[in-house]
Motif scaffolding. Structure first.
Motif, PDB file in Angstrom:
ATOM      1  N   ASP A  26      -0.034  42.151 -30.738  1.00 15.33           N
ATOM      2  CA  ASP A  26       0.958  43.053 -30.156  1.00 15.33           C
ATOM      3  C   ASP A  26       0.492  43.571 -28.800  1.00 15.33           C
ATOM      4  O   ASP A  26       1.290  43.696 -27.864  1.00 15.33           O
ATOM      5  N   PHE A  27      -0.788  43.884 -28.681  1.00 12.14           N
ATOM      6  CA  PHE A  27      -1.317  44.399 -27.419  1.00 12.14           C
ATOM      7  C   PHE A  27      -1.092  43.393 -26.297  1.00 12.14           C
ATOM      8  O   PHE A  27      -0.614  43.732 -25.215  1.00 12.14           O
ATOM      9  N   HIS A  28      -1.412  42.132 -26.568  1.00 12.34           N
ATOM     10  CA  HIS A  28      -1.250  41.099 -25.546  1.00 12.34           C
ATOM     11  C   HIS A  28       0.231  40.841 -25.253  1.00 12.34           C
ATOM     12  O   HIS A  28       0.606  40.579 -24.105  1.00 12.34           O
ATOM     13  N   LEU A  29       1.072  40.921 -26.289  1.00  5.82           N
ATOM     14  CA  LEU A  29       2.509  40.723 -26.070  1.00  5.82           C
ATOM     15  C   LEU A  29       3.086  41.797 -25.165  1.00  5.82           C
ATOM     16  O   LEU A  29       3.892  41.510 -24.276  1.00  5.82           O
ATOM     17  N   VAL A  30       2.671  43.042 -25.383  1.00  3.31           N
ATOM     18  CA  VAL A  30       3.178  44.131 -24.548  1.00  3.31           C
ATOM     19  C   VAL A  30       2.761  43.922 -23.096  1.00  3.31           C
ATOM     20  O   VAL A  30       3.557  44.119 -22.170  1.00  3.31           O
ATOM     21  N   LEU A  31       1.516  43.516 -22.879  1.00  2.00           N
ATOM     22  CA  LEU A  31       1.060  43.249 -21.515  1.00  2.00           C
ATOM     23  C   LEU A  31       1.903  42.157 -20.855  1.00  2.00           C
ATOM     24  O   LEU A  31       2.291  42.268 -19.686  1.00  2.00           O
ATOM     25  N   LEU A  32       2.192  41.100 -21.601  1.00  3.20           N
ATOM     26  CA  LEU A  32       2.995  40.019 -21.051  1.00  3.20           C
ATOM     27  C   LEU A  32       4.401  40.497 -20.706  1.00  3.20           C
ATOM     28  O   LEU A  32       4.950  40.162 -19.653  1.00  3.20           O
ATOM     29  N   ARG A  33       4.988  41.291 -21.599  1.00  5.78           N
ATOM     30  CA  ARG A  33       6.347  41.794 -21.356  1.00  5.78           C
ATOM     31  C   ARG A  33       6.385  42.729 -20.157  1.00  5.78           C
ATOM     32  O   ARG A  33       7.385  42.794 -19.437  1.00  5.78           O
ATOM     33  N   ALA A  34       5.290  43.458 -19.957  1.00  5.94           N
ATOM     34  CA  ALA A  34       5.249  44.433 -18.867  1.00  5.94           C
ATOM     35  C   ALA A  34       5.272  43.770 -17.496  1.00  5.94           C
ATOM     36  O   ALA A  34       5.536  44.436 -16.493  1.00  5.94           O
ATOM     37  N   THR A  35       5.012  42.474 -17.421  1.00  5.65           N
ATOM     38  CA  THR A  35       5.074  41.786 -16.132  1.00  5.65           C
ATOM     39  C   THR A  35       6.501  41.649 -15.638  1.00  5.65           C
ATOM     40  O   THR A  35       6.740  41.456 -14.444  1.00  5.65           O
ATOM     41  N   GLY A  36       7.465  41.718 -16.558  1.00  4.00           N
ATOM     42  CA  GLY A  36       8.859  41.524 -16.190  1.00  4.00           C
ATOM     43  C   GLY A  36       9.273  40.071 -16.131  1.00  4.00           C
ATOM     44  O   GLY A  36      10.411  39.759 -15.770  1.00  4.00           O
ATOM     45  N   ASN A  37       8.352  39.159 -16.505  1.00  2.95           N
ATOM     46  CA  ASN A  37       8.652  37.720 -16.480  1.00  2.95           C
ATOM     47  C   ASN A  37       8.637  37.191 -17.917  1.00  2.95           C
ATOM     48  O   ASN A  37       7.565  36.975 -18.479  1.00  2.95           O
ATOM     49  N   PRO A  38       9.800  36.979 -18.540  1.00  3.53           N
ATOM     50  CA  PRO A  38       9.833  36.566 -19.950  1.00  3.53           C
ATOM     51  C   PRO A  38       9.195  35.204 -20.211  1.00  3.53           C
ATOM     52  O   PRO A  38       8.771  34.920 -21.327  1.00  3.53           O
ATOM     53  N   LEU A  39       9.106  34.352 -19.179  1.00  3.46           N
ATOM     54  CA  LEU A  39       8.500  33.035 -19.386  1.00  3.46           C
ATOM     55  C   LEU A  39       7.021  33.147 -19.749  1.00  3.46           C
ATOM     56  O   LEU A  39       6.484  32.283 -20.451  1.00  3.46           O
ATOM     57  N   LEU A  40       6.359  34.186 -19.279  1.00  4.29           N
ATOM     58  CA  LEU A  40       4.947  34.358 -19.620  1.00  4.29           C
ATOM     59  C   LEU A  40       4.764  34.532 -21.121  1.00  4.29           C
ATOM     60  O   LEU A  40       3.833  33.984 -21.714  1.00  4.29           O
ATOM     61  N   GLU A  41       5.652  35.298 -21.741  1.00  8.33           N
ATOM     62  CA  GLU A  41       5.557  35.470 -23.190  1.00  8.33           C
ATOM     63  C   GLU A  41       5.890  34.178 -23.916  1.00  8.33           C
ATOM     64  O   GLU A  41       5.223  33.809 -24.890  1.00  8.33           O
ATOM     65  N   VAL A  42       6.920  33.474 -23.447  1.00 13.56           N
ATOM     66  CA  VAL A  42       7.309  32.219 -24.078  1.00 13.56           C
ATOM     67  C   VAL A  42       6.135  31.242 -24.113  1.00 13.56           C
ATOM     68  O   VAL A  42       5.857  30.603 -25.137  1.00 13.56           O
ATOM     69  N   ILE A  43       5.432  31.132 -22.991  1.00 10.26           N
ATOM     70  CA  ILE A  43       4.373  30.133 -22.856  1.00 10.26           C
ATOM     71  C   ILE A  43       3.048  30.589 -23.449  1.00 10.26           C
ATOM     72  O   ILE A  43       2.327  29.804 -24.077  1.00 10.26           O
ATOM     73  N   THR A  44       2.724  31.871 -23.288  1.00  9.03           N
ATOM     74  CA  THR A  44       1.391  32.342 -23.643  1.00  9.03           C
ATOM     75  C   THR A  44       1.264  32.784 -25.085  1.00  9.03           C
ATOM     76  O   THR A  44       0.238  32.538 -25.734  1.00  9.03           O
ATOM     77  N   ALA A  45       2.271  33.451 -25.621  1.00 11.29           N
ATOM     78  CA  ALA A  45       2.174  33.965 -26.987  1.00 11.29           C
ATOM     79  C   ALA A  45       1.800  32.897 -28.015  1.00 11.29           C
ATOM     80  O   ALA A  45       0.963  33.151 -28.892  1.00 11.29           O
ATOM     81  N   PRO A  46       2.376  31.671 -27.947  1.00  7.53           N
ATOM     82  CA  PRO A  46       1.975  30.658 -28.926  1.00  7.53           C
ATOM     83  C   PRO A  46       0.493  30.312 -28.880  1.00  7.53           C
ATOM     84  O   PRO A  46      -0.094  29.946 -29.903  1.00  7.53           O
ATOM     85  N   LEU A  47      -0.137  30.446 -27.713  1.00  2.53           N
ATOM     86  CA  LEU A  47      -1.544  30.075 -27.598  1.00  2.53           C
ATOM     87  C   LEU A  47      -2.422  30.983 -28.431  1.00  2.53           C
ATOM     88  O   LEU A  47      -3.283  30.509 -29.194  1.00  2.53           O
ATOM     89  N   PHE A  48      -2.226  32.312 -28.309  1.00  2.00           N
ATOM     90  CA  PHE A  48      -3.127  33.155 -29.090  1.00  2.00           C
ATOM     91  C   PHE A  48      -2.716  33.234 -30.546  1.00  2.00           C
ATOM     92  O   PHE A  48      -3.533  33.527 -31.418  1.00  2.00           O
TER      93      PHE A  48
END
Length: 234
Positions: free
Chosen positions: A148-170
């Motif tokens: 959840d911590f990493h997901l919030v950081l990704l969402r805070a960038t304002g770029n949803p593609l970062l979550e799409v691509i990065t969340a599956p990795l961790f």
């Protein structure tokens, strides 16, 4: 395009969807119209539509106002599909811990800086709630809080593609590579790193957040590689 008739039809409709010719939320032609347009039976049309639905490309509803509609994409669905592919590659040993972590470095290090610049007060509070006490949180609760911590950081960038691509990795790293074999002090280190990142993001210190995330992922890389070795040795 060659193959079974339903696959050819599904492929043609998929091409229209991904090109934007059929927009999210738009209703597809009905079975009869598709049958006439493509010169196939209605059973073939139904099979093609089932194939598209299984890929979350369309949704079908019943009733007078029902029909098949192009799905509105969500981060959760897109990320889940990518996670399946990454997990299969990991299971087949086509990708290593080092490669997964190298990609996380490429994506999450600059993302931490962007999060510090663009985060909202609400996201900062979400970040605080995702922190955990390693002396209290154990098992699934710890893993969930970490993600959840990493997901919030990704969402805070304002770029949803970062979550799409990065969340599956961790998620794959946490489930595939022996997460039950975490070395001593691992979760204490994670908690300390998260606390530091929270403070830097709160201060909108983009350079500091980048440095802290790089150091945090270095810590994780060594730990995940150790977990992988222990898992393989069992």
């Amino acid at each position: 395009m060659t193959g079974p008739a339903y696959a050819v039809l599904a492929g043609s409709l998929r091409a229209r969807i991904v090109s934007g010719e059929l927009a999210p939320g738009q209703r597809l032609p009905n079975e009869q119209e598709l049958s006439v347009e493509f010169g196939v039976g209605r059973s073939t049309v139904r099979e093609a539509l089932r194939a598209l639905a299984s890929q979350d490309l369309i949704q079908t509803t019943r009733g007078v106002s029902g029909g098949s509609f192009v799905s509105v994409p969500t981060v959760r669905h897109l990320s889940a599909h990518l996670e399946t592919g990454v997990a299969l590659m990991a299971a087949a040993e086509r990708v290593t811990v080092g490669q997964l972590m190298a990609l996380r470095h490429l994506l999450e290090v600059p993302a931490a800086g962007e999060a510090a610049k663009h985060r909202t007060d609400e996201q900062l509070e979400d970040l605080r709630r995702a922190e955990f006490d390693p002396a209290v949180a154990v098992g699934e609760a710890t893993y969930a809080a970490n993600q959840d911590f990493h997901l919030v950081l990704l969402r805070a960038t304002g770029n949803p593609l970062l979550e799409v691509i990065t969340a599956p990795l961790f998620r794959v790293l946490a489930t595939r590579f022996g997460r039950d074999h975490a070395p001593d002090g691992f979760w204490s280190c994670v908690a300390d790193d998260h606390a530091e990142l929270h403070d830097l993001v709160a201060a909108r210190d983009a350079d500091g957040a980048v440095t802290a995330m790089r150091r945090h992922l270095d810590h994780l890389t060594g730990a995940y590689q150790q977990m992988d070795r222990l898992s393989r040795a069992r």
